[in-house]
Design an enzyme around this catalytic site. Structure first.
Site, PDB file in Angstrom:
ATOM      1  N   SER A 130      58.794  54.448   6.631  1.00 11.53           N
ATOM      2  CA  SER A 130      57.481  54.549   6.004  1.00 11.53           C
ATOM      3  C   SER A 130      56.581  55.471   6.790  1.00 11.53           C
ATOM      4  O   SER A 130      56.807  55.741   7.982  1.00 11.53           O
ATOM      5  CB  SER A 130      56.851  53.142   5.955  1.00 11.53           C
ATOM      6  N   TYR A 143      53.507  45.245   9.549  1.00 13.48           N
ATOM      7  CA  TYR A 143      54.261  46.245   8.797  1.00 13.48           C
ATOM      8  C   TYR A 143      54.489  47.497   9.641  1.00 13.48           C
ATOM      9  O   TYR A 143      55.588  48.051   9.661  1.00 13.48           O
ATOM     10  CB  TYR A 143      53.524  46.586   7.510  1.00 13.48           C
ATOM     11  N   LYS A 147      58.136  48.889  10.770  1.00 14.68           N
ATOM     12  CA  LYS A 147      58.616  50.204  10.349  1.00 14.68           C
ATOM     13  C   LYS A 147      58.817  51.133  11.539  1.00 14.68           C
ATOM     14  O   LYS A 147      59.748  51.957  11.540  1.00 14.68           O
ATOM     15  CB  LYS A 147      57.641  50.809   9.340  1.00 14.68           C
TER      16      LYS A 147
END
Length: 307
Positions: A130, A143, A147
């Protein structure tokens, strides 16, 4: 080939694109009814397995069953993921931990389960990462950590398995119009903060062109794949981004002030709801552990992919 998180979002669309090109596709994730529907719509041969990517035994079983049914596995796409937003200090510890478990540990478990057959077939493992790996942002601590972790893990793995003929790629996506991103946008603060990001990172991108770029990267077994054209340029400036984001992010945190405490801190989107529901069922003892010819039944797991 195998796609995790295949019931919706990028995983679903990717399975469709690859099946249309003649690939035999194994779909892995939650939401067995959706997995069955997706599999039924694919033009080529396919099957679906319901499994939690954080459960090593379940994923090892899936790997065995996929190989037994289809004969070989050449490509695995570790796409499954969930997300949660909000202030770290006020975050739900279980949701925060689950984002790490699914996105990072689940990806590693997926690779561990399928590496023997990928090594046998000199295959390709594509890890979906990402923009969050390149540009860590406030209100996304779990998150971004996950990632960044999968990006580093995949880069490390590439050197280890390369001598055995296995290629490893990392795919980067910005905000993509999936259930995950739409779920995050239901929160007014998260939506406004995202809209205040500098162009082009403040846009939501249609998934089709991004998936086409991923497929093109898979065809050449690329080390790096970029779902949006401008993400390639982020690599050259990523060393500067944490400092810049730290300064700008503090300004935005002051701007939103007390409203930040109103951000929902649980898992977002339909995939997050499926994950929470499956874990709740497992805790309550209502989910079994038998497997059928096309579905494993270990509770938990993930769907969707966005930023």
């Amino acid at each position: 080939m195998v796609v995790t998180g295949a019931a919706r979002g990028v995983g679903e669309l990717l399975a469709g694109r690859l099946s249309a090109r003649g690939a035999t596709v194994a779909l892995v994730g939650l939401e067995p009814e959706r997995l069955s529907e997706v599999s039924g719509r694919l033009p080529g041969e396919s099957g679906h397995w319901y499994a939690d990517v954080t459960d090593h035994d379940a994923m090892a079983r899936v790997a065995r069953e996929v190989e037994e049914r289809f004969g070989r596995v050449d490509i695995v796409v570790a796409n499954a993921g969930v997300a949660a937003g909000g202030l770290f200090a006020a975050s739900d510890p279980d949701a925060w931990r689950r984002v790490i478990e699914v996105n990072l540990i689940g990806s590693a478990i997926t690779a561990r389960a399928f590496l023997p057959v990928l090594t046998q077939n000199r295959g390709y493992l594509l890890q979906i990462a990402s923009l969050a790996a390149l540009a860590p942002a406030p209100l996304m601590t779990a998150y971004c950590a996950a990632k960044s972790g999968v990006e580093a893990y995949a880069h490390s793995l590439r050197a280890e398995v390369g001598p055995q003929g296995v290629r490893v790629g990392v795919a980067y996506l910005s905000w993509t119009d999936t259930d995950m991103v739409r779920g995050a946008d239901q929160d007014a603060v998260l939506r406004e903060l995202r809209q205040r990001l500098p162009w082009p990172s403040n846009k939501t991108y249609p998934p089709g062109p991004a998936v086409d770029r991923i497929v093109a990267g898979m065809e050449r077994r690329a080390s790096h794949v970029y779902g949006q054209w401008w993400l390639r340029g982020m690599q050259g400036v990523r060393g500067w981004l944490p400092g810049v984001i730290g300064v700008v992010g503090q300004r935005e945190m002051r701007r939103f002030g007390p409203r930040l405490g109103q951000v929902r801190t649980g898992l977002v989107g339909a995939g997050g709801a499926a994950d929470e529901g499956a874990r709740g069922s497992a805790t309550g003892g209502t989910t079994g552990s038998t497997t059928g010819s096309t579905t494993g039944s270990t509770a938990g797991g993930t769907q969707g992919r966005g930023y």
